[in-house]
Design an enzyme around this catalytic site. Structure first.
Site, mmCIF file in Angstrom:
data_model
loop_
_atom_site.group_PDB
_atom_site.id
_atom_site.type_symbol
_atom_site.label_atom_id
_atom_site.label_comp_id
_atom_site.label_asym_id
_atom_site.label_seq_id
_atom_site.Cartn_x
_atom_site.Cartn_y
_atom_site.Cartn_z
ATOM 1 N N HIS A 54 0.846 -1.196 0.000
ATOM 2 C CA HIS A 54 0.000 0.000 0.000
ATOM 3 C C HIS A 54 0.876 1.238 0.000
ATOM 4 O O HIS A 54 2.096 1.135 0.090
ATOM 5 C CB HIS A 54 -1.006 -0.003 1.163
ATOM 6 C CG HIS A 54 -0.396 0.084 2.530
ATOM 7 N ND1 HIS A 54 0.436 -0.880 3.051
ATOM 8 C CD2 HIS A 54 -0.504 1.042 3.506
ATOM 9 C CE1 HIS A 54 0.806 -0.530 4.281
ATOM 10 N NE2 HIS A 54 0.257 0.630 4.575
ATOM 11 N N HIS A 56 1.435 3.944 1.932
ATOM 12 C CA HIS A 56 1.971 4.737 3.052
ATOM 13 C C HIS A 56 3.492 4.856 2.978
ATOM 14 O O HIS A 56 4.182 3.902 2.634
ATOM 15 C CB HIS A 56 1.528 4.125 4.393
ATOM 16 C CG HIS A 56 0.066 4.342 4.665
ATOM 17 N ND1 HIS A 56 -0.679 3.526 5.484
ATOM 18 C CD2 HIS A 56 -0.785 5.292 4.202
ATOM 19 C CE1 HIS A 56 -1.935 3.972 5.510
ATOM 20 N NE2 HIS A 56 -2.026 5.038 4.744
ATOM 21 N N ASP A 58 5.908 4.798 4.973
ATOM 22 C CA ASP A 58 6.808 3.868 5.659
ATOM 23 C C ASP A 58 6.865 2.507 4.952
ATOM 24 O O ASP A 58 7.580 1.605 5.389
ATOM 25 C CB ASP A 58 6.418 3.713 7.140
ATOM 26 C CG ASP A 58 4.987 3.274 7.341
ATOM 27 O OD1 ASP A 58 4.108 3.712 6.570
ATOM 28 O OD2 ASP A 58 4.735 2.483 8.262
ATOM 29 N N HIS A 59 6.127 2.363 3.852
ATOM 30 C CA HIS A 59 6.192 1.131 3.050
ATOM 31 C C HIS A 59 6.777 1.387 1.650
ATOM 32 O O HIS A 59 7.170 0.452 0.977
ATOM 33 C CB HIS A 59 4.799 0.499 2.930
ATOM 34 C CG HIS A 59 4.249 0.072 4.262
ATOM 35 N ND1 HIS A 59 4.191 -1.253 4.648
ATOM 36 C CD2 HIS A 59 3.787 0.795 5.313
ATOM 37 C CE1 HIS A 59 3.701 -1.313 5.885
ATOM 38 N NE2 HIS A 59 3.443 -0.093 6.306
ATOM 39 N N HIS A 110 -7.398 -1.277 5.579
ATOM 40 C CA HIS A 110 -6.450 -0.266 6.070
ATOM 41 C C HIS A 110 -6.427 0.905 5.087
ATOM 42 O O HIS A 110 -6.517 2.064 5.483
ATOM 43 C CB HIS A 110 -5.087 -0.925 6.205
ATOM 44 C CG HIS A 110 -3.992 -0.023 6.664
ATOM 45 N ND1 HIS A 110 -4.015 0.614 7.875
ATOM 46 C CD2 HIS A 110 -2.828 0.362 6.051
ATOM 47 C CE1 HIS A 110 -2.901 1.352 8.006
ATOM 48 N NE2 HIS A 110 -2.185 1.216 6.910
ATOM 49 N N ASP A 134 -0.063 -3.848 6.093
ATOM 50 C CA ASP A 134 -0.764 -3.396 7.303
ATOM 51 C C ASP A 134 -2.202 -3.922 7.336
ATOM 52 O O ASP A 134 -3.074 -3.314 7.954
ATOM 53 C CB ASP A 134 -0.768 -1.863 7.386
ATOM 54 C CG ASP A 134 0.621 -1.305 7.671
ATOM 55 O OD1 ASP A 134 1.559 -2.104 7.866
ATOM 56 O OD2 ASP A 134 0.763 -0.068 7.686
ATOM 57 N N HIS A 172 4.593 -4.531 10.338
ATOM 58 C CA HIS A 172 5.075 -3.867 11.557
ATOM 59 C C HIS A 172 5.249 -4.870 12.691
ATOM 60 O O HIS A 172 4.537 -5.873 12.756
ATOM 61 C CB HIS A 172 4.072 -2.805 12.047
ATOM 62 C CG HIS A 172 4.018 -1.588 11.188
ATOM 63 N ND1 HIS A 172 4.842 -0.504 11.380
ATOM 64 C CD2 HIS A 172 3.230 -1.285 10.134
ATOM 65 C CE1 HIS A 172 4.565 0.430 10.476
ATOM 66 N NE2 HIS A 172 3.585 -0.024 9.710
HETATM 67 ZN ZN LIG Z 1 -0.083 1.673 6.473
#
Ligand SMILES: [Zn+2]
Length: 256
Positions: A54, A56, A58-59, A110, A134, A172
């Site tokens: 996805h 975001h 941090d990915h 998510h 996530d 995570h």
């Molecule tokens: Zn996420």
């Protein structure tokens, strides 16, 4: 022999390097590029592709640099929000890397466009591997940022239908907190209790809580266990439907 290298990054993210053959690998959710480049170097592997679950940061934060440095292809399910996509994928698309087949599973919840990647076993002796981003965590699930509870519930049900021994690698390291929440919801769940003490020990020794298995999730993850009478009783919702209970659990976890 499947080789998944776990790369911890950005505090509590997991990036995964999956070795395709002797010389090549793909990376899942590179929120950071330097740790991935280091791992490629260490294991003497070339990067074939990035798989993004996805959009975001941090990915996907490491994608641009990895593409520039390695020439890898970028695969993802959101043309607008995942940077540098070469191959846009939708539900049920099969990605083929030599003899390795990875299926795209659309799992909105998510985010609207979140997907999971399922490395299908190619024979009875192999175990499937699922990268969940996530969507599903060890002992938990992602927050509902763009979708309603029904969407996430359906997505989790779909993942839970995969074979019990499927290995699960999530985005995570929230495992400790997830099991603490699970035990609050289901105080008599002895499997959770046992795993919680194992995880505490592992953390002290610098070991990771991934991979989990789908069977472990089914016996411990409260978001997959809303049908159990213990959880219904614990929430004081004996007559409620699955999605209603799931939504209430998610609300409680948001403020846990
Ligand atoms: Zn996420």
């Amino acid at each position: 022999m499947d080789k998944v290298f776990i790369i911890p990054a950005l505090g509590d993210n997991f990036i995964y390097l999956y070795q395709l053959d002797q010389n090549n690998a793909i990376v899942i959710d590179p929120g950071d590029s330097s740790s991935v480049l280091q791992a490629l170097n260490k294991h003497n592997l070339a990067l074939t592709a990035v798989l993004a679950t996805h959009h975001h940061w941090d990915h996907v934060g490491g994608i641009a640099e990895l593409k520039k440095r390695t020439g890898c292809k970028v695969i993802g399910s959101d043309k607008q929000r995942i940077p540098g996509i070469d191959f846009f994928v939708e539900d049920r698309k099969i990605l083929t890397f030599g003899r390795i087949k990875i299926e795209v599973l659309a799992t909105p919840g998510h985010t609207r466009t979140a997907v999971c990647y399922y490395r299908q076993p190619s024979n009875d002796n192999e175990t499937g591997i699922l990268w969940t981003g996530d969507t599903m965590f060890v002992g938990g699930c992602g927050r509902l940022l763009e979708c309603d509870a029904r969407s996430m519930w359906d997505s989790l049900q779909r993942l839970a239908a995969l074979p019990d021994r499927t290995l699960l690698y999530c985005g995570h390291d929230y495992t400790l907190e997830n099991y603490e929440f699970a035990l609050q919801i289901e105080p008599n769940n002895q499997v959770v209790e046992k795993l919680l003490s194992e995880i505490r020990q592992k953390q002290q020794q610098g070991e990771y809580s991934v991979p989990s298995t789908m069977s472990q999730e089914k016996s411990t993850n409260p978001f997959l266990r809303v049908k159990t009478s213990q959880i219904k009783a614990s929430l004081n919702m004996p007559q409620a439907g699955d999605v209603e209970i799931f939504a209430e659990l998610r609300r409680r976890k948001d403020i846990f």
